[in-house]
Motif scaffolding. Structure first.
Motif, PDB file in Angstrom:
ATOM      1  N   VAL A 156     -61.784   0.584  44.967  1.00  0.00           N
ATOM      2  CA  VAL A 156     -61.065   1.323  43.920  1.00  0.00           C
ATOM      3  C   VAL A 156     -61.929   2.289  43.121  1.00  0.00           C
ATOM      4  N   ILE A 157     -63.229   2.076  43.070  1.00  0.00           N
ATOM      5  CA  ILE A 157     -64.056   2.832  42.132  1.00  0.00           C
ATOM      6  C   ILE A 157     -64.121   4.317  42.472  1.00  0.00           C
ATOM      7  N   ALA A 158     -64.074   4.685  43.743  1.00  0.00           N
ATOM      8  CA  ALA A 158     -64.155   6.106  44.101  1.00  0.00           C
ATOM      9  C   ALA A 158     -62.970   6.880  43.533  1.00  0.00           C
ATOM     10  N   ALA A 159     -61.768   6.304  43.597  1.00  0.00           N
ATOM     11  CA  ALA A 159     -60.587   6.975  43.059  1.00  0.00           C
ATOM     12  C   ALA A 159     -60.669   7.092  41.544  1.00  0.00           C
ATOM     13  N   CYS A 160     -61.177   6.058  40.886  1.00  0.00           N
ATOM     14  CA  CYS A 160     -61.346   6.101  39.433  1.00  0.00           C
ATOM     15  C   CYS A 160     -62.301   7.229  39.042  1.00  0.00           C
ATOM     16  N   ILE A 161     -63.448   7.287  39.711  1.00  0.00           N
ATOM     17  CA  ILE A 161     -64.435   8.318  39.411  1.00  0.00           C
ATOM     18  C   ILE A 161     -63.872   9.709  39.696  1.00  0.00           C
ATOM     19  N   ALA A 162     -63.172   9.858  40.802  1.00  0.00           N
ATOM     20  CA  ALA A 162     -62.604  11.166  41.144  1.00  0.00           C
ATOM     21  C   ALA A 162     -61.635  11.632  40.066  1.00  0.00           C
ATOM     22  N   SER A 163     -60.851  10.727  39.511  1.00  0.00           N
ATOM     23  CA  SER A 163     -59.901  11.120  38.468  1.00  0.00           C
ATOM     24  C   SER A 163     -60.624  11.538  37.191  1.00  0.00           C
ATOM     25  N   LEU A 164     -61.735  10.895  36.887  1.00  0.00           N
ATOM     26  CA  LEU A 164     -62.508  11.300  35.712  1.00  0.00           C
ATOM     27  C   LEU A 164     -63.176  12.652  35.933  1.00  0.00           C
ATOM     28  N   ARG A 165     -63.667  12.881  37.119  1.00  0.00           N
ATOM     29  CA  ARG A 165     -64.312  14.154  37.421  1.00  0.00           C
ATOM     30  C   ARG A 165     -63.313  15.319  37.379  1.00  0.00           C
ATOM     31  N   ALA A 166     -62.035  15.014  37.510  1.00  0.00           N
ATOM     32  CA  ALA A 166     -61.006  16.046  37.447  1.00  0.00           C
ATOM     33  C   ALA A 166     -60.497  16.282  36.025  1.00  0.00           C
ATOM     34  N   ALA A 167     -61.044  15.552  35.045  1.00  0.00           N
ATOM     35  CA  ALA A 167     -60.585  15.691  33.666  1.00  0.00           C
ATOM     36  C   ALA A 167     -60.852  17.095  33.139  1.00  0.00           C
ATOM     37  N   THR A 168     -59.976  17.556  32.273  1.00  0.00           N
ATOM     38  CA  THR A 168     -60.092  18.896  31.695  1.00  0.00           C
ATOM     39  C   THR A 168     -60.184  18.811  30.179  1.00  0.00           C
ATOM     40  N   GLY A 169     -60.902  19.764  29.596  1.00  0.00           N
ATOM     41  CA  GLY A 169     -60.943  19.892  28.141  1.00  0.00           C
ATOM     42  C   GLY A 169     -61.690  18.800  27.417  1.00  0.00           C
ATOM     43  N   VAL A 170     -62.648  18.153  28.082  1.00  0.00           N
ATOM     44  CA  VAL A 170     -63.374  17.043  27.461  1.00  0.00           C
ATOM     45  C   VAL A 170     -64.754  16.941  28.099  1.00  0.00           C
ATOM     46  N   ALA A 171     -65.721  16.501  27.307  1.00  0.00           N
ATOM     47  CA  ALA A 171     -67.072  16.227  27.812  1.00  0.00           C
ATOM     48  C   ALA A 171     -67.219  14.714  27.936  1.00  0.00           C
ATOM     49  N   LEU A 172     -67.235  14.226  29.172  1.00  0.00           N
ATOM     50  CA  LEU A 172     -67.303  12.792  29.414  1.00  0.00           C
ATOM     51  C   LEU A 172     -68.731  12.344  29.668  1.00  0.00           C
ATOM     52  N   HIS A 173     -69.100  11.261  28.989  1.00  0.00           N
ATOM     53  CA  HIS A 173     -70.402  10.632  29.150  1.00  0.00           C
ATOM     54  C   HIS A 173     -70.118   9.244  29.735  1.00  0.00           C
ATOM     55  N   VAL A 174     -70.224   9.117  31.036  1.00  0.00           N
ATOM     56  CA  VAL A 174     -69.763   7.919  31.735  1.00  0.00           C
ATOM     57  C   VAL A 174     -70.944   7.045  32.138  1.00  0.00           C
ATOM     58  N   VAL A 175     -70.829   5.762  31.844  1.00  0.00           N
ATOM     59  CA  VAL A 175     -71.792   4.777  32.308  1.00  0.00           C
ATOM     60  C   VAL A 175     -71.047   3.744  33.143  1.00  0.00           C
ATOM     61  N   VAL A 176     -71.403   3.645  34.410  1.00  0.00           N
ATOM     62  CA  VAL A 176     -70.860   2.603  35.284  1.00  0.00           C
ATOM     63  C   VAL A 176     -71.877   1.468  35.325  1.00  0.00           C
ATOM     64  N   VAL A 177     -71.454   0.284  34.939  1.00  0.00           N
ATOM     65  CA  VAL A 177     -72.325  -0.893  34.953  1.00  0.00           C
ATOM     66  C   VAL A 177     -71.860  -1.797  36.091  1.00  0.00           C
ATOM     67  N   ASP A 178     -72.713  -1.978  37.080  1.00  0.00           N
ATOM     68  CA  ASP A 178     -72.350  -2.860  38.187  1.00  0.00           C
ATOM     69  C   ASP A 178     -72.927  -4.252  37.956  1.00  0.00           C
ATOM     70  N   ASN A 179     -72.044  -5.244  37.957  1.00  0.00           N
ATOM     71  CA  ASN A 179     -72.429  -6.636  37.710  1.00  0.00           C
ATOM     72  C   ASN A 179     -72.832  -7.339  39.007  1.00  0.00           C
ATOM     73  N   ALA A 180     -73.829  -6.770  39.685  1.00  0.00           N
ATOM     74  CA  ALA A 180     -74.374  -7.378  40.903  1.00  0.00           C
ATOM     75  C   ALA A 180     -73.302  -7.623  41.951  1.00  0.00           C
ATOM     76  N   SER A 181     -72.534  -6.595  42.263  1.00  0.00           N
ATOM     77  CA  SER A 181     -71.484  -6.728  43.273  1.00  0.00           C
ATOM     78  C   SER A 181     -72.074  -7.145  44.613  1.00  0.00           C
ATOM     79  N   PRO A 182     -71.475  -8.140  45.271  1.00  0.00           N
ATOM     80  CA  PRO A 182     -71.985  -8.561  46.582  1.00  0.00           C
ATOM     81  C   PRO A 182     -71.491  -7.673  47.724  1.00  0.00           C
ATOM     82  N   ASP A 183     -70.582  -6.748  47.431  1.00  0.00           N
ATOM     83  CA  ASP A 183     -70.105  -5.831  48.462  1.00  0.00           C
ATOM     84  C   ASP A 183     -70.861  -4.502  48.328  1.00  0.00           C
ATOM     85  N   ASP A 184     -70.295  -3.425  48.856  1.00  0.00           N
ATOM     86  CA  ASP A 184     -70.989  -2.142  48.848  1.00  0.00           C
ATOM     87  C   ASP A 184     -70.530  -1.239  47.707  1.00  0.00           C
ATOM     88  N   THR A 185     -70.160  -1.830  46.573  1.00  0.00           N
ATOM     89  CA  THR A 185     -69.705  -1.050  45.427  1.00  0.00           C
ATOM     90  C   THR A 185     -70.728   0.002  45.010  1.00  0.00           C
TER      91      THR A 185
END
Length: 327
Positions: A24-53
């Motif tokens: 799911v994370i790629a779609a979430c990030i893509a939607s944020l990257r498409a945001a307009t009229g705002v300066a986003l300061h994004v921090v993704v914190v990965d809690n030691a995912s055992p998959d390929d997150t």
């Protein structure tokens, strides 16, 4: 977000905590990257995912920044190294963002959310009125049924600790609720102000999952909750831990931690509700059993009454996570 936004655009800090979120994370990030009229300061914190997150995040963000750059406009990644639970991940991200004095609002966003291009700017520029706000609620709709509201803010039944979603299952064009009737904002998509962070402090981490945002909202003092009618978020619940979705029953993992957290919440804030909370738990477990969901019923009861998780739930936890919950 590929190019810096004009200095006149409002700024918004965003914290996304990932765990087994590769689907799911790629779609979430893509939607944020498409945001307009705002300066986003994004921090993704990965809690030691055992998959390929983490690999998915790196592939989705060619200009990904490292932890040292967290808080700058763009997207940064912090690898927590252990799964300390939702609040621990959020607090790590909040600490990095709050170090930037230019940021006055912090958006907690689940990785299984997709946002409309205009939503981040609406949240960043929303005027809460002269009293200010601790949190900014907004409309969250079901990702697989976007014409249906999941939550417009929540209320707490102090007799049982059960929370209820305002306007749940109502049409997405329904009127907004009166913010005076909102007790908390869902942690799936929650905007908190710097004033609230400074007053309430970070989220309480020992819940591990669930009720962190409910607890946080009750520590807001006299700061109100505001509602931003122009912001809509699409949420596909239950992708990592089996939270309840439309037409489904929450997984044993979700049942255990949600009702464990509910009991902890009652003990801290409404101890008189523990009797009603126990009665509700027994009744709900009986209902689940009658519907053929015996494992879910057992997990609910073990969680509320402070027992160890069922073996399959315990097996799904890392050693760090087990230590965090005292098991």
């Amino acid at each position: 977000m590929a190019e810096p936004h004009p200095a006149t655009d409002p700024a918004l800090g965003v914290v996304i905590v990932t765990y087994r979120s590769s689907d799911v994370i790629a779609a979430c990030i893509a939607s944020l990257r498409a945001a307009t009229g705002v300066a986003l300061h994004v921090v993704v914190v990965d809690n030691a995912s055992p998959d390929d997150t983490v690999e998915v995040i790196r592939a989705a963000v060619p200009d990904l920044m490292g932890a040292a750059e967290a808080g700058q406009e763009g997207i940064a990644l912090i690898e927590a190294g252990a799964n300390g639970g939702f609040a621990a991940g959020v607090n790590l991200g909040l600490a990095r963002l709050a170090a930037n004095p230019a940021l006055d609002r912090f958006w907690l966003l689940n990785p299984d959310c997709v946002v409309l291009p205009e939503t981040p700017a609406a949240l960043a520029s929303h005027d809460p009125g002269p009293r200010g706000a601790a949190m900014i609620a907004h409309r969250v709709v079901y990702g697989d049924a976007p014409d249906t509201i999941q939550i417009d803010g929540g209320v707490i039944d102090r007799r049982t600790g059960i929370t209820h979603n305002l306007n749940q299952f109502a049409p997405a064009d329904s009127p907004a609720p009166d913010p005076e009737h909102i007790d908390f904002v869902t942690g799936a998509s929650l905007v908190a102000t710097r004033a609230h962070l400074e007053r309430a402090g970070p989220l309480t981490e020992d819940y591990f999952l669930y009720y962190e945002e409910v607890d946080w909202a009750l520590r807001r003092g006299n700061l109100p909750i505001s509602y931003c009618a122009g912001a809509i978020v699409h949420h596909v619940a239950g992708t990592a831990i089996g939270s309840q979705r439309m037409g489904s029953v929450a997984s044993p993992f979700s049942q255990y931690f949600k009702h464990r957290a509910r009991a902890m919440f009652l003990r801290r804030h409404f101890p008189a509700g523990l009797i009603g909370g126990a009665a509700w738990s027994l009744a709900k477990a009986a209902q689940l059993r009658a519907q053929g969901h015996g494992a879910e019923a057992a997990a609910l009861l073990r969680g509320f009454f402070g027992m160890a998780p069922p073996d399959p739930v315990l097996a799904a936890l890392s050693p760090e996570a087990r230590a965090k919950i005292g098991r």
